[in-house]
Enzyme design. Structure first.
Site, PDB file in Angstrom:
ATOM      1  N   GLY A 178      32.306 -41.908  30.274  1.00  0.00           N
ATOM      2  CA  GLY A 178      33.109 -40.831  30.484  1.00  0.00           C
ATOM      3  C   GLY A 178      34.034 -41.026  31.803  1.00  0.00           C
ATOM      4  NE  ARG A 212      22.449 -33.558  37.835  1.00  0.00           N
ATOM      5  CZ  ARG A 212      23.476 -33.707  38.528  1.00  0.00           C
ATOM      6  NH1 ARG A 212      23.770 -34.781  38.900  1.00  0.00           N
ATOM      7  NH2 ARG A 212      24.408 -32.751  38.517  1.00  0.00           N
ATOM      8  CD  GLU A 228      18.473 -35.415  43.206  1.00  0.00           C
ATOM      9  OE1 GLU A 228      19.196 -34.392  43.782  1.00  0.00           O
ATOM     10  OE2 GLU A 228      18.695 -36.448  42.555  1.00  0.00           O
ATOM     11  CG  HIS A 261      22.160 -35.555  44.390  1.00  0.00           C
ATOM     12  ND1 HIS A 261      21.654 -34.885  43.253  1.00  0.00           N
ATOM     13  CD2 HIS A 261      23.676 -35.694  43.880  1.00  0.00           C
ATOM     14  CE1 HIS A 261      22.480 -34.862  42.465  1.00  0.00           C
ATOM     15  NE2 HIS A 261      23.792 -35.340  42.560  1.00  0.00           N
ATOM     16  CB  ILE A 262      25.631 -38.736  49.426  1.00  0.00           C
ATOM     17  CG1 ILE A 262      25.236 -40.205  49.229  1.00  0.00           C
ATOM     18  CG2 ILE A 262      24.706 -38.166  50.294  1.00  0.00           C
ATOM     19  CD1 ILE A 262      25.577 -41.090  50.507  1.00  0.00           C
TER      20      ILE A 262
HETATM   21  P1  NAP Z   1      31.714 -37.080  31.622  1.00  0.00           P
HETATM   22  O1  NAP Z   1      33.324 -37.412  31.642  1.00  0.00           O
HETATM   23  O2  NAP Z   1      31.232 -35.928  30.581  1.00  0.00           O
HETATM   24  O3  NAP Z   1      30.994 -38.405  31.105  1.00  0.00           O
HETATM   25  C1  NAP Z   1      29.689 -38.144  30.498  1.00  0.00           C
HETATM   26  C2  NAP Z   1      29.646 -39.671  29.421  1.00  0.00           C
HETATM   27  O4  NAP Z   1      28.308 -39.601  28.940  1.00  0.00           O
HETATM   28  C3  NAP Z   1      30.411 -39.498  28.267  1.00  0.00           C
HETATM   29  O5  NAP Z   1      31.191 -40.463  27.851  1.00  0.00           O
HETATM   30  C4  NAP Z   1      29.589 -38.915  27.037  1.00  0.00           C
HETATM   31  O6  NAP Z   1      29.918 -39.596  25.659  1.00  0.00           O
HETATM   32  C5  NAP Z   1      28.510 -39.922  27.509  1.00  0.00           C
HETATM   33  N1  NAP Z   1      27.061 -39.444  26.969  1.00  0.00           N
HETATM   34  C6  NAP Z   1      26.484 -38.139  26.576  1.00  0.00           C
HETATM   35  N2  NAP Z   1      25.362 -38.526  25.986  1.00  0.00           N
HETATM   36  C7  NAP Z   1      24.970 -39.851  25.847  1.00  0.00           C
HETATM   37  C8  NAP Z   1      24.253 -40.426  25.563  1.00  0.00           C
HETATM   38  N3  NAP Z   1      22.921 -40.161  24.847  1.00  0.00           N
HETATM   39  N4  NAP Z   1      24.260 -41.860  25.631  1.00  0.00           N
HETATM   40  C9  NAP Z   1      25.165 -42.466  26.157  1.00  0.00           C
HETATM   41  N5  NAP Z   1      26.229 -41.766  26.805  1.00  0.00           N
HETATM   42  C10 NAP Z   1      26.252 -40.383  26.563  1.00  0.00           C
HETATM   43  O7  NAP Z   1      31.047 -36.601  32.848  1.00  0.00           O
HETATM   44  P2  NAP Z   1      31.401 -37.240  34.400  1.00  0.00           P
HETATM   45  O8  NAP Z   1      32.224 -36.347  34.984  1.00  0.00           O
HETATM   46  O9  NAP Z   1      31.659 -38.746  34.383  1.00  0.00           O
HETATM   47  O10 NAP Z   1      29.757 -37.166  35.018  1.00  0.00           O
HETATM   48  C11 NAP Z   1      28.751 -37.683  34.584  1.00  0.00           C
HETATM   49  C12 NAP Z   1      27.484 -37.282  35.025  1.00  0.00           C
HETATM   50  O11 NAP Z   1      27.333 -37.634  36.487  1.00  0.00           O
HETATM   51  C13 NAP Z   1      27.435 -35.811  35.317  1.00  0.00           C
HETATM   52  O12 NAP Z   1      26.966 -34.936  34.290  1.00  0.00           O
HETATM   53  C14 NAP Z   1      26.367 -35.599  36.412  1.00  0.00           C
HETATM   54  O13 NAP Z   1      25.045 -35.515  36.125  1.00  0.00           O
HETATM   55  C15 NAP Z   1      26.566 -37.013  37.229  1.00  0.00           C
HETATM   56  N6  NAP Z   1      27.213 -36.913  38.678  1.00  0.00           N
HETATM   57  C16 NAP Z   1      26.509 -37.094  39.818  1.00  0.00           C
HETATM   58  C17 NAP Z   1      26.968 -37.173  41.328  1.00  0.00           C
HETATM   59  C18 NAP Z   1      26.401 -37.380  42.235  1.00  0.00           C
HETATM   60  O14 NAP Z   1      26.439 -37.085  43.247  1.00  0.00           O
HETATM   61  N7  NAP Z   1      25.226 -38.575  42.181  1.00  0.00           N
HETATM   62  C19 NAP Z   1      28.533 -36.646  41.063  1.00  0.00           C
HETATM   63  C20 NAP Z   1      29.035 -36.438  40.133  1.00  0.00           C
HETATM   64  C21 NAP Z   1      28.435 -36.496  38.802  1.00  0.00           C
HETATM   65  P3  NAP Z   1      31.155 -38.920  24.875  1.00  0.00           P
HETATM   66  O15 NAP Z   1      32.419 -39.474  25.830  1.00  0.00           O
HETATM   67  O16 NAP Z   1      31.113 -39.874  23.643  1.00  0.00           O
HETATM   68  O17 NAP Z   1      30.942 -37.350  24.851  1.00  0.00           O
HETATM   69  C1  GLV Z   2      26.793 -34.200  41.356  1.00  0.00           C
HETATM   70  O1  GLV Z   2      25.757 -34.727  41.051  1.00  0.00           O
HETATM   71  C2  GLV Z   2      27.653 -33.661  40.365  1.00  0.00           C
HETATM   72  O2  GLV Z   2      27.229 -33.158  39.210  1.00  0.00           O
HETATM   73  O3  GLV Z   2      28.706 -32.758  40.750  1.00  0.00           O
END
Ligand code: NAP
Ligand code: GLV
Ligand code: GLV
Length: 312
Positions: free
Chosen positions: A151, A230, A259, A278-279
């Site tokens: 994504g 996550r 966490e 988690h930054i």
């Molecule tokens: P996003 O644009 O919704 O991307 C998520 C992707 O995961 C989409 O391409 C989705 O596929 C895919 N997906 C869903 N289920 C799946 C599965 N079973 N197997 C493989 N792929 C699958 O979200 P994003 O903005 O990139 O964020 C992603 C995640 O990063 C968040 O949900 C959050 O948990 C994490 N995050 C962490 C931090 C941090 O501080 N470490 C910061 C921001 C986000 P489709 O496109 O086909 O629906």
């Molecule tokens: C951070 O982990 C977020 O999902 O924005």
């Protein structure tokens, strides 16, 4: 009665400036207070990914006119129940994409060159001479990157790797995407062929422990594993085993289970495991933009308007 918003932790000033302009009161939860109880005195909520907004919380706070999650991931919220109660919910997509992709990139570079051990070596006075055989790492140029969840963040991270290191990119996602520079493959193929595996999918029923004992056993290239998604997307016990059995080269983890990860956890002791608290989105610009999005969504909700970043 003046409208007021509960904010479960102190967030970027930008949100407070916007609320002030709109004459809306804010209250930041104090350490000893209960979010569930305090929310009852307010009309809307800005919550963190560490707040569990489940059925019992929502039943006690069914009056809320809006909930804004100060994060893009929303696995901490029972969205179906919010929908049932008609409480609108928003998240903070896009504005933290680069910040998180860049953190994943930092972890990858640090893992590939043993930076944790090398920094310790210098700091602890163990650097005695230039060592022809010391700290030999891995070069990233031309390697195969496997992205789980292609994504916003997964694509941004893959682009960095592709452009900087000419990596071959393969990915898994729920739906097919149209990219000339990245190829969708099956989970098993990604496990077998990737030199680097990076997680960018949301946490949900399908992705819980997606990387498990079987996945680690399928890995043939002793990959570097990066997790900025996550903690629960990895079976952490299986990860510890995979490290012991040298099935993976290193791991860079910005997220863990739980966490914070307790101080005595074995993962801290492994020289080839890097853990950050988690930054991913922790840049000035991302956190400011997240605060702005939350404030704007709350204001829309209080006015009975559709939320700009509505989750349903
Ligand atoms: P996003 O644009 O919704 O991307 C998520 C992707 O995961 C989409 O391409 C989705 O596929 C895919 N997906 C869903 N289920 C799946 C599965 N079973 N197997 C493989 N792929 C699958 O979200 P994003 O903005 O990139 O964020 C992603 C995640 O990063 C968040 O949900 C959050 O948990 C994490 N995050 C962490 C931090 C941090 O501080 N470490 C910061 C921001 C986000 P489709 O496109 O086909 O629906
Ligand atoms: C951070 O982990 C977020 O999902 O924005
Ligand atoms: C290392 O510093 C080199 O000059 O090769």
């Amino acid at each position: 009665m003046k409208t007021s918003v509960m904010i479960s932790k102190n967030i970027h000033q930008r949100a407070f400036d916007i609320f002030k302009e709109h004459n809306i009161l804010t209250s930041v939860l104090k350490t000893k207070e209960s979010l569930m109880d305090e929310c009852q005195k307010h009309q809307a909520l800005i919550c963190m990914l560490s707040d569990t907004i489940d059925e019992s919380f929502l039943k006690a706070n069914s009056h809320l006119k809006a909930i804004a999650n100060y994060a893009v991931g929303y696995n901490n919220i029972d969205l179906a129940y919010c929908k049932k109660l008609k409480i609108p919910v928003s998240n903070t997509p896009d504005v933290l994409t680069n910040a998180t992709a860049e953190l994943a990139f930092s972890l990858l570079l640090a893992c590939s060159r043993h930076l944790k051990s090398a920094l310790h070596n210098a700091e602890l006075g163990q650097w005695k001479a230039w060592e022809p055989l010391g700290f030999l790492g891995r070069e990233l140029h031309g390697q195969t990157l496997g992205v789980i969840g292609f994504g916003r963040i997964g694509q941004a991270f893959a682009k960095l790797c592709h452009q900087a290191f000419n990596m071959k990119v393969v990915y898994t996602a729920k739906t097919e995407k149209d990219f000339t520079w990245a190829q969708r493959v099956k989970h098993a193929e990604l496990m077998q062929n990737s030199d680097i595996i990076s997680l960018h999918c949301p946490l949900n029923q399908d992705t819980y422990k997606l990387l498990n004992k079987q996945s680690f056993q399928m890995m043939q290239k002793q990959p570097i594993v990066i997790n900025t998604a996550r903690g629960e997307v990895i079976d952490q016990e299986a990860l510890v085993e995979a490290l012991q059995e040298n099935q993976i080269y290193a791991a860079g983890l910005d997220v863990t289970t739980p966490e914070p990860l307790p101080r005595e956890h074995p993962l801290y002791l492994a020289p080839n495991v890097l853990i950050t608290p988690h930054i991913g989105s922790a840049t000035e610009s991302a956190r400011s933009a997240m605060a702005e999005i939350c404030a704007k969504n709350i204001i829309a909700g209080l006015r009975g308007q559709a939320l700009p970043q509505s989750l349903y």
